[in-house]
Scaffold this motif. Sequence first.
Motif, PDB file in Angstrom:
ATOM      1  N   LYS A 128       0.807  -1.233   0.000  1.00  0.00           N
ATOM      2  CA  LYS A 128       0.000   0.000   0.000  1.00  0.00           C
ATOM      3  C   LYS A 128       0.834   1.274   0.000  1.00  0.00           C
ATOM      4  N   PRO A 129       1.885   1.382   0.831  1.00  0.00           N
ATOM      5  CA  PRO A 129       2.671   2.628   0.820  1.00  0.00           C
ATOM      6  C   PRO A 129       3.327   2.907  -0.532  1.00  0.00           C
ATOM      7  N   ILE A 130       3.858   1.865  -1.171  1.00  0.00           N
ATOM      8  CA  ILE A 130       4.530   2.055  -2.452  1.00  0.00           C
ATOM      9  C   ILE A 130       3.518   2.385  -3.547  1.00  0.00           C
ATOM     10  N   VAL A 131       2.366   1.708  -3.530  1.00  0.00           N
ATOM     11  CA  VAL A 131       1.326   1.998  -4.519  1.00  0.00           C
ATOM     12  C   VAL A 131       0.808   3.424  -4.350  1.00  0.00           C
ATOM     13  N   ALA A 132       0.652   3.857  -3.101  1.00  0.00           N
ATOM     14  CA  ALA A 132       0.192   5.226  -2.842  1.00  0.00           C
ATOM     15  C   ALA A 132       1.198   6.236  -3.374  1.00  0.00           C
ATOM     16  N   GLY A 133       2.484   5.952  -3.148  1.00  0.00           N
ATOM     17  CA  GLY A 133       3.514   6.844  -3.670  1.00  0.00           C
ATOM     18  C   GLY A 133       3.541   6.855  -5.185  1.00  0.00           C
ATOM     19  N   TYR A 134       3.314   5.695  -5.783  1.00  0.00           N
ATOM     20  CA  TYR A 134       3.280   5.612  -7.249  1.00  0.00           C
ATOM     21  C   TYR A 134       2.135   6.446  -7.816  1.00  0.00           C
TER      22      TYR A 134
END
Length: 210
Positions: free
Chosen positions: A175-181
Amino acid sequence: MTDINLPLIMGAALVAMASPGPATLAIASTSMANGRRHGLALASGVTSGSLFWSLAAALGMGGVMATNAWLFEILRYCGAAYLLYLALKSARSALRRGKDAPAASAQQRLTLRKTYFKGLAIHLSNPKAILFIGSIYALGLPRDASIADLATVVLALGLQSAAICHLYAVLFASKPIVAGYRKMRRTLDGLFAMLFGFASIKILTASINQ
């Protein structure tokens, strides 16, 4: 079983598989843009391609390719063309306005089957893969290696490849990486376009003796 240097083979393969390359770039971009299921499907395709090249190297196809340069050339151009296609696709996504990646219609057409074959195509179209695996086989396997030795190495490399690729998929789908993406989608897709383009040029300019 003869004296095989399994730690050497596994270590060399680990460095190669864990390092940034076309496969890891594709796993990262797919996982962030399309979710964990598609990331895992693409990772499975890459793993299947890795297993194919490992079997091919075990059967001596690396030597055949090294002595028949035209086979290497065909794969080289196919690989470069496919990576260029991925670069253009990422560039088009980077130019698209909005925070969402592909359009909804494109998302609906994307199936796990297509994603799997995308991963398979990325790895099968990399002509350096079989030459690299063949070289570490030459370093770690004795000339009198038995079928059991070859099977052990192929299985070990396959399991290691699967673990690394699927770990990448899970990591980049978090979730954190997808949100940043999603916040930086256009910038990241532009970066992926450049990296895929660089990988395409690198394969295009590769030689069989490199």
